[in-house]
Design an enzyme around this catalytic site. Structure first.
Site, PDB file in Angstrom:
ATOM      1  CD  GLU A 131       5.118  -1.048   1.870  1.00 16.44           C
ATOM      2  OE1 GLU A 131       6.341  -1.471   1.778  1.00 16.44           O
ATOM      3  OE2 GLU A 131       4.364  -0.839   1.011  1.00 16.44           O
TER       4      GLU A 131
ATOM      5  CB  ALA B  39      -1.112   0.153   1.322  1.00 17.67           C
ATOM      6  CB  ALA B  40       4.121   2.435   1.422  1.00 20.31           C
ATOM      7  N   PRO B  41       2.985   4.383  -0.900  1.00 20.81           N
ATOM      8  CG  PRO B  41       3.362   6.500  -1.832  1.00 20.81           C
ATOM      9  CD  PRO B  41       3.577   5.232  -2.335  1.00 20.81           C
TER      10      PRO B  41
ATOM     11  N   GLY C   5      -1.318   6.318  -1.974  1.00 18.63           N
ATOM     12  CA  GLY C   5      -2.107   6.944  -2.959  1.00 18.63           C
ATOM     13  C   GLY C   5      -3.637   6.081  -3.201  1.00 18.63           C
TER      14      GLY C   5
ATOM     15  CB  CYS D  59       4.545   1.693 -12.180  1.00 20.99           C
ATOM     16  SG  CYS D  59       5.703   1.400 -11.018  1.00 20.99           S
TER      17      CYS D  59
END
Length: 489
Positions: free
Chosen positions: A132, A109-111, A113, A230
């Site tokens: 995280e 999950a971090a950071p 968004g 990504c």
């Protein structure tokens, strides 16, 4: 700027499109923010924002802003009115289609968004578990959950395997925004390019397989899992999903809508090898008549890969955003209500009102109505747990719900998190400062100022958006903005 082995592979993958792809690296990256609907109405904000905004097509609350604007330095940012987020990164959480009342897990999950995006869609109802594995990044995640005023989040610092032990078949929706080689961020982050290697791509793909297996075990029947990266690497995208489906035939890919500039996933890249056509590529080659001329093994490969077209690729030379990949997976079986499944140790037990009289007195004096829910005490720290909070036994927890404040001897000190989660209509006293005023900048830097009114706690707001606490006494508004957050804006 780009590694040679990376460019060789991209030329092989993109063919005649490669020059346009390469040219995208010479252009400025696109910047965007996502309005927080827990704080602001998107239409009203878009009309009144101090920035020039353009809508991001695939996220209702997303807006591009001009490079000359500095929304990260505006007081609205500290108030959690919006989250600055790369535009392509807004897609995965939107694909999950969470609803208020769901049990949702953001596994990597971090950071924060995507977690804050999910939390906003849940409207404070249901349970959002944000996990995280890295402690420092988990702390940043927890801080962003706080800033955005999310009340129903449990923030953990665990491995996926440990969570699976606690939450077998527990969740309705799971997001796996997997750790990856980060190729899609080369334009945004030059360090990602410098650290890239073929070996790391393979390591990431192996780690993604392990994470996805854990996620599959934590998802209930009929549940949804969104996988995203990504990166452009086929081994981490089409490859990860095709391998997952072979290991987990109980899952199927759900076709998601494509927006302008988005492409389908490519079945030919499921077992991609640079510079040579894979068996799948041959089976799917143009000009072949159905299954004519293919043996049974080739037909099986073709059929198992066809659904990869339902996944999504985002390319920086085709849309206003960086490179991403996303897939929506649905687990077979009939969807059941969340309460039908418990975690390993059942639900967390709360405390009685007698154990927190100081808070009850504070709420009576300062809130227009009490906050409903079960209270949890960690030492002196008081939390309001989400409904049906799972047992925290054996888990590393950073935030078990909404932090209300600190119980001290004969008094209660409200937390910054509570201020950010409240609105002016939920408190008896508030003090509004203009976003373009010297007063709000002084407040965020720890300053005090003269004020009239009843003695007591005041919710400080900036243009109506909650941002912290002040305490009025003797005609002076004392500053309770956290010292660790104070800065000149």
């Amino acid at each position: 700027m780009l590694p040679q082995e990376f460019t060789d592979r991209m030329k092989d993958m993109l063919g005649e499109e490669y020059p346009a792809f390469e040219e995208s690296y010479r252009k400025e990256k696109y910047q965007a923010l996502r309005v927080n609907p827990l704080k602001a109405d998107r239409k009203v904000f878009a009309e009144q924002a101090p920035f020039a905004l353009q809508a991001v097509p695939w996220e209702t609350n997303g807006f591009y802003y001009d490079a000359a604007d500095k929304p990260g330095k505006h007081p609205y940012h500290e108030a959690g009115v919006y989250y600055i987020q790369e535009p392509s990164a807004m897609l995965p959480a939107e694909l999950l289609e969470v609803q208020p009342g769901d049990r949702v897990l953001d596994l990597c999950a971090a950071p924060g968004g995507k977690s804050t995006q999910l939390g906003a869609a849940m409207k404070g109802r249901g349970l959002l578990v944000c996990n995280e594995i890295h402690p420092a990044r988990a702390k940043i995640l927890s801080e962003n959950i706080e800033r955005m005023g999310i009340r129903n989040a449990l923030v953990t610092n665990e491995t996926p395997q440990r969570l699976w032990e606690h939450f077998e078949g527990y969740f309705d929706r799971i997001l796996v925004d997997a750790p990856c080689s980060g190729e899609g961020m080369f334009r945004k982050n030059e360090e990602a390019s410098a650290e890239w290697s073929v070996e790391n791509v393979h390591l990431c793909a192996k780690r993604q397989d392990e994470i996805l297996d854990c996620a599959a075990g934590m998802l209930g029947p009929g549940g949804w899992l969104v996988y995203s990266t990504c990166t452009f690497a086929p081994d981490e995208n089409e490859g990860s999903i095709s391998r997952f489906l072979k290991r987990h035939p109980e899952f199927a890919i759900r076709k998601a809508a494509l927006y302008d500039g988005m492409d389908q996933g490519n079945p030919a890249w499921c077992d991609y090898r640079t510079g040579q056509a894979s068996r799948a590529q041959t089976a799917l080659g143009e000009g072949l008549e159905e299954n004519a001329g293919m043996d049974s093994a080739d037909i099986a490969v073709k059929n198992s890969y066809e659904d990869i077209r339902k996944t999504i690729r985002l390319w920086p030379h085709k849309l206003k955003g960086e490179g991403h990949y996303a897939a929506v997976l649905i687990k077979e079986g009939e969807f059941r209500t969340s309460s039908a499944v418990q975690c390993r140790y059942g639900e967390e037990k709360g405390i009685s009102e007698k154990e927190c009289r100081e808070y009850q007195q504070f709420a009576k004096e300062n809130l227009t109505e009490g906050l409903s829910g079960t209270l949890l005490l960690f030492g002196e720290q008081l939390y309001l747990m989400p409904a049906g909070m799972p047992s925290l036994r054996g888990l590393k927890v950073l935030r078990p719900g909404l932090h209300l404040g600190t119980l001290k001897k004969n008094r209660f000190e409200p937390s910054h998190a509570l201020a950010l989660a409240l609105s002016a209509g939920e408190v008896r006293y508030s003090c509004n400062l203009r976003g373009d005023s010297a007063e709000i900048r002084s407040y965020l830097n720890g300053g005090t100022f003269p004020a009239d009114g009843e003695k007591g706690w005041y919710l400080m707001t900036v243009d109506g958006y909650s941002i912290g606490w002040g305490k009025l006494a003797g005609g002076i508004m004392k500053n309770h903005y956290p010292k660790g957050l104070r800065k000149k804006v």
